[in-house]
Design a protein around this motif. Sequence first.
Motif, PDB file in Angstrom:
ATOM      1  N   GLY A  76       0.823  -1.211   0.000  1.00  0.00           N
ATOM      2  CA  GLY A  76       0.000   0.000   0.000  1.00  0.00           C
ATOM      3  C   GLY A  76       0.855   1.259   0.000  1.00  0.00           C
ATOM      4  O   GLY A  76       2.090   1.213  -0.103  1.00  0.00           O
ATOM      5  N   PHE A  77       0.170   2.382   0.149  1.00  0.00           N
ATOM      6  CA  PHE A  77       0.758   3.723   0.080  1.00  0.00           C
ATOM      7  C   PHE A  77       0.940   4.278   1.476  1.00  0.00           C
ATOM      8  O   PHE A  77      -0.003   4.167   2.277  1.00  0.00           O
ATOM      9  CB  PHE A  77      -0.201   4.619  -0.710  1.00  0.00           C
ATOM     10  CG  PHE A  77       0.118   6.085  -0.677  1.00  0.00           C
ATOM     11  CD1 PHE A  77       0.938   6.653  -1.634  1.00  0.00           C
ATOM     12  CD2 PHE A  77      -0.436   6.914   0.303  1.00  0.00           C
ATOM     13  CE1 PHE A  77       1.219   8.015  -1.614  1.00  0.00           C
ATOM     14  CE2 PHE A  77      -0.156   8.273   0.328  1.00  0.00           C
ATOM     15  CZ  PHE A  77       0.669   8.820  -0.634  1.00  0.00           C
ATOM     16  N   SER A 108      -4.857  -2.071  -0.271  1.00  0.00           N
ATOM     17  CA  SER A 108      -5.234  -0.664  -0.447  1.00  0.00           C
ATOM     18  C   SER A 108      -4.775  -0.130  -1.800  1.00  0.00           C
ATOM     19  O   SER A 108      -5.350  -0.516  -2.810  1.00  0.00           O
ATOM     20  CB  SER A 108      -4.714   0.170   0.723  1.00  0.00           C
ATOM     21  OG  SER A 108      -5.447   1.373   0.761  1.00  0.00           O
ATOM     22  N   MET A 109      -3.718   0.682  -1.888  1.00  0.00           N
ATOM     23  CA  MET A 109      -3.261   1.109  -3.213  1.00  0.00           C
ATOM     24  C   MET A 109      -2.918  -0.116  -4.066  1.00  0.00           C
ATOM     25  O   MET A 109      -3.135  -0.114  -5.286  1.00  0.00           O
ATOM     26  CB  MET A 109      -2.046   2.032  -3.090  1.00  0.00           C
ATOM     27  CG  MET A 109      -1.546   2.528  -4.444  1.00  0.00           C
ATOM     28  SD  MET A 109      -0.162   3.680  -4.304  1.00  0.00           S
ATOM     29  CE  MET A 109       1.190   2.555  -3.908  1.00  0.00           C
ATOM     30  N   TYR A 152      -6.012  -0.967  -5.694  1.00  0.00           N
ATOM     31  CA  TYR A 152      -6.327  -0.088  -6.844  1.00  0.00           C
ATOM     32  C   TYR A 152      -5.540  -0.562  -8.073  1.00  0.00           C
ATOM     33  O   TYR A 152      -6.038  -0.513  -9.196  1.00  0.00           O
ATOM     34  CB  TYR A 152      -5.937   1.372  -6.576  1.00  0.00           C
ATOM     35  CG  TYR A 152      -6.427   1.999  -5.291  1.00  0.00           C
ATOM     36  CD1 TYR A 152      -7.528   1.490  -4.603  1.00  0.00           C
ATOM     37  CD2 TYR A 152      -5.788   3.120  -4.754  1.00  0.00           C
ATOM     38  CE1 TYR A 152      -7.959   2.076  -3.411  1.00  0.00           C
ATOM     39  CE2 TYR A 152      -6.216   3.711  -3.579  1.00  0.00           C
ATOM     40  CZ  TYR A 152      -7.292   3.183  -2.903  1.00  0.00           C
ATOM     41  OH  TYR A 152      -7.702   3.767  -1.739  1.00  0.00           O
ATOM     42  N   ARG A 200      -5.328  15.013  -2.101  1.00  0.00           N
ATOM     43  CA  ARG A 200      -4.142  14.244  -2.520  1.00  0.00           C
ATOM     44  C   ARG A 200      -3.176  15.129  -3.304  1.00  0.00           C
ATOM     45  O   ARG A 200      -1.959  15.040  -3.142  1.00  0.00           O
ATOM     46  CB  ARG A 200      -4.559  13.084  -3.412  1.00  0.00           C
ATOM     47  CG  ARG A 200      -5.218  11.945  -2.672  1.00  0.00           C
ATOM     48  CD  ARG A 200      -5.072  10.698  -3.487  1.00  0.00           C
ATOM     49  NE  ARG A 200      -6.091   9.719  -3.211  1.00  0.00           N
ATOM     50  CZ  ARG A 200      -5.991   8.771  -2.292  1.00  0.00           C
ATOM     51  NH1 ARG A 200      -4.938   8.720  -1.499  1.00  0.00           N
ATOM     52  NH2 ARG A 200      -6.956   7.882  -2.130  1.00  0.00           N
ATOM     53  N   MET A 208      -3.186   8.217  -7.611  1.00  0.00           N
ATOM     54  CA  MET A 208      -4.406   7.739  -6.948  1.00  0.00           C
ATOM     55  C   MET A 208      -5.538   8.741  -7.130  1.00  0.00           C
ATOM     56  O   MET A 208      -6.700   8.362  -7.265  1.00  0.00           O
ATOM     57  CB  MET A 208      -4.139   7.504  -5.456  1.00  0.00           C
ATOM     58  CG  MET A 208      -3.298   6.270  -5.192  1.00  0.00           C
ATOM     59  SD  MET A 208      -3.307   5.788  -3.454  1.00  0.00           S
ATOM     60  CE  MET A 208      -2.349   7.113  -2.725  1.00  0.00           C
ATOM     61  N   HIS A 248      -6.582  -0.998   9.036  1.00  0.00           N
ATOM     62  CA  HIS A 248      -6.302  -0.956   7.590  1.00  0.00           C
ATOM     63  C   HIS A 248      -5.099  -1.832   7.217  1.00  0.00           C
ATOM     64  O   HIS A 248      -4.991  -2.284   6.099  1.00  0.00           O
ATOM     65  CB  HIS A 248      -6.031   0.507   7.225  1.00  0.00           C
ATOM     66  CG  HIS A 248      -5.955   0.774   5.761  1.00  0.00           C
ATOM     67  ND1 HIS A 248      -7.020   0.583   4.905  1.00  0.00           N
ATOM     68  CD2 HIS A 248      -4.943   1.252   4.986  1.00  0.00           C
ATOM     69  CE1 HIS A 248      -6.663   0.936   3.668  1.00  0.00           C
ATOM     70  NE2 HIS A 248      -5.405   1.323   3.685  1.00  0.00           N
TER      71      HIS A 248
HETATM   72  C1  MLT Z   1      -3.021   2.737   1.281  1.00  0.00           C
HETATM   73  O1  MLT Z   1      -2.963   2.119   2.346  1.00  0.00           O
HETATM   74  O2  MLT Z   1      -2.496   2.309   0.241  1.00  0.00           O
HETATM   75  C2  MLT Z   1      -3.733   4.059   1.267  1.00  0.00           C
HETATM   76  O3  MLT Z   1      -4.560   4.169   2.385  1.00  0.00           O
HETATM   77  C3  MLT Z   1      -4.506   4.244  -0.008  1.00  0.00           C
HETATM   78  C4  MLT Z   1      -5.190   5.561  -0.075  1.00  0.00           C
HETATM   79  O4  MLT Z   1      -4.645   6.569   0.389  1.00  0.00           O
HETATM   80  O5  MLT Z   1      -6.304   5.613  -0.641  1.00  0.00           O
END
Ligand code: MLT
Length: 272
Positions: free
Chosen positions: A31-32, A98-99, A102, A136, A194, A247
Amino acid sequence: MPRFQLTDDRANMRWNGMDQGTGPTLLLVHGFPLDHTMWVGQIEELAETHRVIAPDLRGFGASTVTAGTVTMEQMADDLACLLDALEMRDPVTFCGLSMGGYIAWQFFQRHRAKVARLILCDTRAEADTDQAAAIRRETAERVVAEGPGFVADAMIDKLFAPSTHSEHPERIQATRDTILNTVPDGIAAAARGMAQRSDATKMLPEIDVPTLVVCGRHDAISTVDEMRQIADAIPAARFVEISAAGHMAPLENPDEVNRAIRSFLDADKARS
Ligand code: MLT
């Protein structure tokens, strides 16, 4: 743990990450704004039965950093190049948090032949609202000007369940350190990417591979209700809620997450 570092001419990048074990491939996508180390609770254990590949995405960890905007499509294409560079011929289980989720939507759409199964951890299918996208883009400007400290401060409480704060402060510290060590241009480029990601909700019914959806019970970013809806919309999905986790479920409660992943992979193996 065995580390890989390779230069990939097609993706025009230098990759860093972990490549451990033998067997069917499990690709772990972080994730990010993190790196492959968030999978510390998965790599060793799942490598007992799988070839586990956990790269640092473009802009993160010790992989190449690209300034500007790095889209989820670009990250997906990068990963397709990585699998080719590693001479991976069979389709893989793509597991993204998470990311990383995506990116999974894009990977599935653009590189369908490379996907055998999906595992979606603590992620969302909807695009950002205009307001979220604007925040963002502001974050991207600010991180380049100020460095990643404020990103770590803003995110850290939202990433973890209360029990992780009290019982595993070292996991939180490690995550904070990862964010603080990430190159600002890399964070900014992914934040901009994102912000412009497309809505994946409509593609969910078209996902025709076995899918596991995992969500920490206390996830404040991608909630249990939202993730259950994702699982309901995917024809062959199972949903597992992870206790004592927010998360960052794979890092917070690796035993439960690994059990869910193992049971999903074993059930699918038995079917095939
Ligand atoms: C993540 O954990 O990758 C982030 O929460 C993604 C996001 O900022 O949407």
